[in-house]
Design an enzyme around this catalytic site. Structure first.
Site, PDB file in Angstrom:
ATOM      1  N   GLY A   1      -1.835  -7.689   2.655  1.00  0.00           N
ATOM      2  CA  GLY A   1      -0.642  -8.279   3.413  1.00  0.00           C
ATOM      3  C   GLY A   1      -0.665  -9.681   3.208  1.00  0.00           C
TER       4      GLY A   1
ATOM      5  CG  ASN B   1      -2.044  -1.171   1.035  1.00  0.00           C
ATOM      6  OD1 ASN B   1      -2.214  -1.436  -0.043  1.00  0.00           O
ATOM      7  ND2 ASN B   1      -2.714  -1.563   1.971  1.00  0.00           N
TER       8      ASN B   1
ATOM      9  CG  HIS C   1      -8.983  -6.151   5.215  1.00  0.00           C
ATOM     10  ND1 HIS C   1      -9.587  -6.768   3.970  1.00  0.00           N
ATOM     11  CD2 HIS C   1      -8.456  -4.962   4.933  1.00  0.00           C
ATOM     12  CE1 HIS C   1      -8.966  -5.999   3.256  1.00  0.00           C
ATOM     13  NE2 HIS C   1      -8.404  -4.713   3.572  1.00  0.00           N
TER      14      HIS C   1
ATOM     15  CB  SER D   1      -5.578  -7.640   4.470  1.00  0.00           C
ATOM     16  OG  SER D   1      -4.372  -8.681   4.623  1.00  0.00           O
TER      17      SER D   1
ATOM     18  CG  ASN E   1      -6.349   1.159  -1.755  1.00  0.00           C
ATOM     19  OD1 ASN E   1      -7.198   1.427  -2.544  1.00  0.00           O
ATOM     20  ND2 ASN E   1      -6.834   0.608  -0.682  1.00  0.00           N
ATOM     21  N   PRO E   2      -5.960   1.999  -5.421  1.00  0.00           N
ATOM     22  CG  PRO E   2      -6.941   0.917  -7.270  1.00  0.00           C
ATOM     23  CD  PRO E   2      -6.334   0.617  -5.814  1.00  0.00           C
ATOM     24  CB  SER E   3      -9.374   4.119  -2.217  1.00  0.00           C
ATOM     25  OG  SER E   3     -10.206   3.164  -2.875  1.00  0.00           O
TER      26      SER E   3
END
Length: 368
Positions: free
Chosen positions: A294, A184, A340, A292, A206-208
């Site tokens: 991760g 991220n 998550h 997630s 993350n595109p957000s």
């Protein structure tokens, strides 16, 4: 199973693994005898153990509850730290084979021209009823084949963003790894590099976060390119085909880097790989809305690497020494609730550590 029983069962099985590890690593014969006597007293071998049989002299049984109890996990981790970690080759090979049979990261992890021909109607990972037609312009964004040509890598580091990394002095150890995954798009420059390192081969994006920090990449294009430059020749890994809302933002990142002749290259998670990976972990008890990043990257690393070590994986508000710790090493912004299931995910990662499949770094790194 009653409400809360599933989480209790997860903790109970983790405690059983811990008990077995304590039996194996203990050099104190009387202590080993006490543990063996307790196990035999609580039930015959080969029969399912009741929760009370998982209690050891060092471990208290978690109370039945609907809530995740951080204190239970922290006590388990304190006990785990008392046992030197040892790689278990057979456990590693068996788990790696299970992952490969379901998911095959070596071939399917990244969308490539080999595994996704032009003209394909690709289903999204989460919004699976929706499809995107892989036209020629999209097809040309994909690498011809999987880009990780030196697979399998020997020593890999998977670097999370947990606040546990602050003052860990793990940077030098991380940078010595043959391959480094990061999650991220975290900051890695300046004084923090001594704790988190700077070497990066793959970083998830993350595109957000891109939309929030850089908008549509027009007005803040130069700031974005300057920030991305700190990752050297890394691959930027985006979930362009997880949600429809991610697609345009991910393509903008790709086009921005290409137009600027940036050193970094954009690659995309394959949605079919992520769906298969979610099914795999569901059989292990992780039933959340979405894994997630991760856990996704940890799974990839086990397939692509011979030795895997995790840093900065710490979903707790306190250390094992009971001191407060921030959620991330760079801020204390908490994740969305209900998206998550970090306690269940972390329980799985602890299982992998206990079984000798990968190694978790729980505290400061030793400086050579």
């Amino acid at each position: 199973m009653r409400p809360g029983g599933a989480l209790l069962a997860l903790l109970a099985s983790l405690l059983l693994l811990l008990l077995l590890r304590l039996l194996c690593c203990s050099t104190d014969a009387p202590a080993r005898s006490r543990l063996s006597a307790e196990r035999s007293r609580d039930g015959p071998r080969g029969t399912p153990a009741a929760p009370r049989t998982l209690r050891s002299p060092a471990t208290q049984l978690p109370r039945p509850t609907n809530r995740y109890l951080e204190s239970d996990y922290l006590q388990i981790i304190r006990n785990i730290q008392n046992c030197p970690w040892k790689r278990q080759e057979e456990e590693y090979e068996n788990f790696r084979a299970k992952l490969a049979s379901c998911c095959d990261a070596a071939q399917n992890f990244i969308v490539s021209q080999n595994n996704t021909p032009a003209g394909t109607n690709m289903s999204y990972e989460v919004e699976s009823k929706n499809e995107i037609l892989i036209r020629e312009n999209i097809f040309n964004m994909f690498p011809v084949s999987q880009p990780f040509v030196e697979y399998p890598y020997n020593q890999c580091a998977v670097v999370g963003n947990g606040g546990i990394l602050n003052k860990s002095l793990c940077g030098a150890e991380i940078d010595k790894s043959d391959f480094v995954f990061r999650c991220n798009l975290p900051p890695i420059t300046g004084n923090i590099s001594k704790d988190v390192g700077s070497k990066t081969n793959v970083v998830t994006v993350n595109p957000s976060i891109i939309r929030l920090k850089y908008g549509n990449l027009k007005k803040k294009k130069e700031i974005f390119l300057e920030d991305i430059a700190t990752y050297g020749d890394a691959f930027l890994l985006l979930p362009a085909f997880s949600f429809r809302a991610n697609t345009i933002a991910s393509f903008k990142v790709y086009n921005t880097l290409k137009e600027s002749n940036a050193r970094q290259k954009v690659i995309f998670f394959h949605p079919k790989y992520l769906r298969n990976l979610a099914l795999f972990w569901r059989t292990e008890g992780v039933t959340e809305f979405r894994l997630s990043s991760g856990l996704m990257i940890t799974s990839v690393a086990v397939e692509l690497c011979e030795h895997v070590k995790l840093y900065g994986f710490w979903p707790f508000s306190r250390t094992v020494k009971d001191t407060p710790v921030s959620h991330h090493y760079y801020d204390n912004n908490l994740p969305k609730r209900g998206f998550h299931e970090m306690p269940k995910e972390y329980r799985q990662i602890l299982q992998l550590h206990l079984k000798g499949i990968l190694k978790l770094q729980f505290s400061k790194c030793e400086i050579a």
